[in-house]
Design a protein around this motif. Sequence first.
Motif, PDB file in Angstrom:
ATOM      1  N   HIS A 152       0.522  -1.005   0.095  1.00 14.39           N
ATOM      2  CA  HIS A 152      -0.079  -0.029  -0.080  1.00 14.39           C
ATOM      3  C   HIS A 152       0.814   1.369   0.040  1.00 14.39           C
ATOM      4  N   THR A 169       0.822   6.742  -3.362  1.00 18.22           N
ATOM      5  CA  THR A 169       1.099   5.931  -2.200  1.00 18.22           C
ATOM      6  C   THR A 169       2.692   6.463  -1.537  1.00 18.22           C
ATOM      7  N   THR A 193      -3.816  -8.400  -2.306  1.00 16.40           N
ATOM      8  CA  THR A 193      -4.240  -7.150  -1.682  1.00 16.40           C
ATOM      9  C   THR A 193      -5.387  -6.561  -3.039  1.00 16.40           C
ATOM     10  N   GLN A 194      -4.854  -6.936  -4.393  1.00 15.06           N
ATOM     11  CA  GLN A 194      -5.733  -6.467  -5.378  1.00 15.06           C
ATOM     12  C   GLN A 194      -6.922  -7.215  -5.341  1.00 15.06           C
ATOM     13  N   ASP A 246      -9.244  -5.694  -2.577  1.00 18.41           N
ATOM     14  CA  ASP A 246      -9.676  -4.435  -2.749  1.00 18.41           C
ATOM     15  C   ASP A 246     -10.860  -4.447  -4.080  1.00 18.41           C
ATOM     16  N   GLU A 289     -14.735  -3.350  -3.444  1.00 23.88           N
ATOM     17  CA  GLU A 289     -15.154  -2.256  -4.423  1.00 23.88           C
ATOM     18  C   GLU A 289     -16.470  -3.033  -5.305  1.00 23.88           C
ATOM     19  N   GLU A 336     -17.261   0.147   1.546  1.00 22.09           N
ATOM     20  CA  GLU A 336     -16.283   1.158   1.139  1.00 22.09           C
ATOM     21  C   GLU A 336     -15.231   1.142   2.424  1.00 22.09           C
ATOM     22  N   ARG A 350     -12.858  -1.624   2.674  1.00 20.10           N
ATOM     23  CA  ARG A 350     -12.069  -1.728   1.846  1.00 20.10           C
ATOM     24  C   ARG A 350     -10.810  -0.723   2.066  1.00 20.10           C
ATOM     25  N   GLN A 351     -11.030   0.257   2.549  1.00 21.34           N
ATOM     26  CA  GLN A 351     -10.179   1.438   3.006  1.00 21.34           C
ATOM     27  C   GLN A 351      -9.440   0.853   4.306  1.00 21.34           C
ATOM     28  N   LEU A 358      -8.614  -2.149   5.079  1.00 21.72           N
ATOM     29  CA  LEU A 358      -7.417  -3.055   4.604  1.00 21.72           C
ATOM     30  C   LEU A 358      -6.353  -2.494   4.379  1.00 21.72           C
ATOM     31  N   GLN A 359      -6.220  -1.126   3.865  1.00 19.48           N
ATOM     32  CA  GLN A 359      -4.843  -0.727   3.604  1.00 19.48           C
ATOM     33  C   GLN A 359      -4.165  -0.178   4.666  1.00 19.48           C
ATOM     34  N   GLU A 388      -7.571  -9.623   8.061  1.00 18.25           N
ATOM     35  CA  GLU A 388      -8.557  -9.524   6.956  1.00 18.25           C
ATOM     36  C   GLU A 388      -9.604 -10.425   7.250  1.00 18.25           C
TER      37      GLU A 388
END
Length: 360
Positions: A69, A103, A272-273, A276, A280, A329, A332-333, A335-336, A341
């Motif tokens: 990230h 980033t 992560t992708q 994410d 979304e 959302e 999702r944020q 997790l950064q 998880e």
Amino acid sequence: MVLGGALAQERPSHAFLFHGPAGTGKRAAARAFAAELLAAGAADPHDVRLRVQHGSHPDLTWVRPTGAHVMRVDDVEEPVVAAASHTPFEALRRVFVLERVDTMNDEVANRLLKTLEEPPSYVHLILLTDQLGGVIDTVVSRCQLVRFDPLPAARIAADLTNEGIDPGSAEACARLALGDGGRARFLAGDEGRALRADVEALVRAALADADGAAEPWRGLLDRAEERREAAEAAVEDDKRRRLELEPKDRERRMLEREFDEAAKREGRRARTQVLDLGLELATLAFRDLVCLAEGAPEAVLATDRADSLRAAAQARDARRLRQAAELCEDTRQSLQLNVQEDLALASLSLRLRRLVGSPG
């Protein structure tokens, strides 16, 4: 137009910031622009362009953040800041391309700032971001901005249809991609369809009156783990091929360490992708339900799921559905921030069910 004009100048700007949604061609444009910068004055410009396209030109440095990230100081210290002080190997210029500069934190930006402000005359930097608002102001202010607009959904759908994708699926994937051609192509493939199914299971469980699956989020997490393993395996394959060509023990040990670190980075990034994108898509699913609950079917993105969505939206409170989208959302944020998880997804599933688990 902006880049063509820059090339026509005797001394193009030393720093460009390409910004716009993912999948709009920023990387391809950066490589083509770098090729033209390096081909200037070359005896064989075609050869220069060819090597740039293959990533083998010594005066082109391409930097990707090594953190899942964040961009780390090590990503810019030697590859960019230190390297920029050395004259080109063979071209008249040196070009540095930095991806995902949103980033970058303050420490990284400060290390790069002098190079951005007062680079040697032969240095050109091309910065890329999908999120201009996330780029530190001091970086933005020192670059010439080049905007890349989202690709129209109709154009993406037409491209997918020409590639043999069913028109109904092509339209839905194009709309869900939000202007990102690469994402649309992924969603239209086997892996993308499987990911959509995982997300739909999570959403259906939240909307169901019955308990349903005990862990409706597990499919999404398992798919992310599969992507991590596949990414690490790909790096391991490269490692084996490379080590076969390296006879010296010391160099082999160094290469092994480098590849092991790269495998962890690529695995983490791939995992992560998936998470994410999955979250979304969950956000967009609840958005579609809001559109149907409020009588705006033309705004639905997942058009290939319109019938099932319409049934799920009946008698639902649009306000609660909107809150459900916001929960997805927010997760999702979160997790950064490297939260755990499985706990984050389990909490999301429970909160969604409490929020929208029964009509009314």
